[in-house]
Write a protein that holds these residues in place. Sequence first.
Motif, PDB file in Angstrom:
ATOM      1  N   ASP A 128       0.850  -1.209  -0.092  1.00 39.99           N
ATOM      2  CA  ASP A 128       0.032   0.111   0.131  1.00 39.99           C
ATOM      3  C   ASP A 128       0.815   1.325  -0.113  1.00 39.99           C
ATOM      4  O   ASP A 128       1.909   1.430   0.718  1.00 39.99           O
ATOM      5  N   GLY A 130       0.727   1.317  -5.425  1.00 41.44           N
ATOM      6  CA  GLY A 130      -0.240   0.894  -4.205  1.00 41.44           C
ATOM      7  C   GLY A 130      -1.219   2.262  -3.937  1.00 41.44           C
ATOM      8  O   GLY A 130      -1.475   2.563  -2.864  1.00 41.44           O
ATOM      9  N   LYS A 131      -1.754   2.948  -5.105  1.00 42.15           N
ATOM     10  CA  LYS A 131      -2.413   4.116  -5.106  1.00 42.15           C
ATOM     11  C   LYS A 131      -3.080   4.141  -6.548  1.00 42.15           C
ATOM     12  O   LYS A 131      -2.145   4.192  -7.395  1.00 42.15           O
ATOM     13  N   ARG A 135      -1.184  -7.393  -2.903  1.00 42.82           N
ATOM     14  CA  ARG A 135      -0.941  -5.957  -2.095  1.00 42.82           C
ATOM     15  C   ARG A 135      -0.753  -6.449  -0.634  1.00 42.82           C
ATOM     16  O   ARG A 135      -1.358  -7.451  -0.207  1.00 42.82           O
ATOM     17  N   PRO A 184      -0.094  -4.360   3.541  1.00 42.72           N
ATOM     18  CA  PRO A 184      -0.032  -3.335   4.123  1.00 42.72           C
ATOM     19  C   PRO A 184       1.504  -2.802   4.403  1.00 42.72           C
ATOM     20  O   PRO A 184       2.330  -3.530   4.643  1.00 42.72           O
TER      21      PRO A 184
END
Length: 424
Positions: free
Chosen positions: A134, A149-150, A167, A169
């Motif tokens: 992320d 991650g966006k 993905r 965290p």
Amino acid sequence: MSNAELNELKQKYVAAGAASPATAFADRAENAEIWDADGNRFIDFAGGIGVLNVGHRHPKVVAAVKAQLDKVMHTCQTVMPYEGYVKVAEKLSHIVPVRGHAKVMLANSGAEALENAVKIARAATGRSNVICFDGGYHGRTFYTMAMNGKVAPYQTDFGPMPGTVFRAPYPVPYHGVSEDEAIRGLKMTLKTDANPKDTAAIILEPVLGEGGFYPAPTSFLKKIREICDEHGMLMIIDEVQSGFGRTGKMFAIEHSGVEPDMMTMAKSMADGMPISAIVGTDKVMDASGPNSLGGTYTGSPTACAAALAVMEIFEEENILEKSQALGEKLAARFNEWQGKFDCIDHVRNMGAMAAFELVNNKTDRTPDPELAAALCKKAREEGLILLSCGMYGNTIRFLMPVTIEDDVLNEGLDIIESCLESLI
């Protein structure tokens, strides 16, 4: 031509998705200053998005490129190789902290480096999946868009992304993601989506770039290394923005002592000339077949000359020490601002890779992207180029040349303080 004339041409001929919203056009630059087509001066706290750690037009780089132009500009190194490519590979092999003896492939951009890193990882492991994080940013090609991650603005208009990208965290305790939670999330990804036996690599930035300048804890990086070793996956570190002295070491991963299997780098590698590199353990880098890697312009003679000059500058001008000193100056000023302004929170730096949050209040840490945008706009009006970033668009990041003169640095910081005073 004037700014107005150039803007008219931009509106008529440059694709909207590629056109800069800025209305001032660069005409000349030196170290940390730029003058536009109308003669207006700007202090540069962006560095071409982290490309100019040794400053605009460093004399040694300019001289090296000019000398190369008198010899050869292009052959395509796969058709007829030249000294610069192998000398850059030799230098990088000695300074990049991957496991074992390193080999090198040169490319043109950070995204191209990441694309090739994935190709190499697949060839070396016989697996397809990759796991990213992320907030990560890896490029604008299709596969690197999938790795980002966006979503906005990178994927928004371009339809389905390639598969086999998963993905996990990234640890950002300030936003409620602890290191333990990040590791738990990664292990869950390996259970629910990316079977380890099908996963080639885990790819991450040691300091998030576009994602907000959050450094990964050393303990987190060590755990990633352990998880990769446990499952036979490769650990790939993306140093495109954090590399070449930004954090006070040549590469940010060096702060942790962790040795990845591959690293990617670009941006400040050649002081503005387009070049990137994939550096990895020799057996990994040699995994793909003949003529499987390359490109027409990869590792061009002029870019290699610039890269060699940059590495000499690091040795001769104590750039890493300057980065640490610049980081200390920024941290001192940020801490003053955090005490003075209710909108500034979570000041941080790793060397000269420095940032702070703009928030509505410090209690609930509510991001204030509108203030960040207003600050960048106001600063530009006052002659300072400043960038925001982050998942919430409220982080102000600092990427001025490490070689910036103290008086220019302080002038730029004073502009920020004055703009904040006028905006809040």
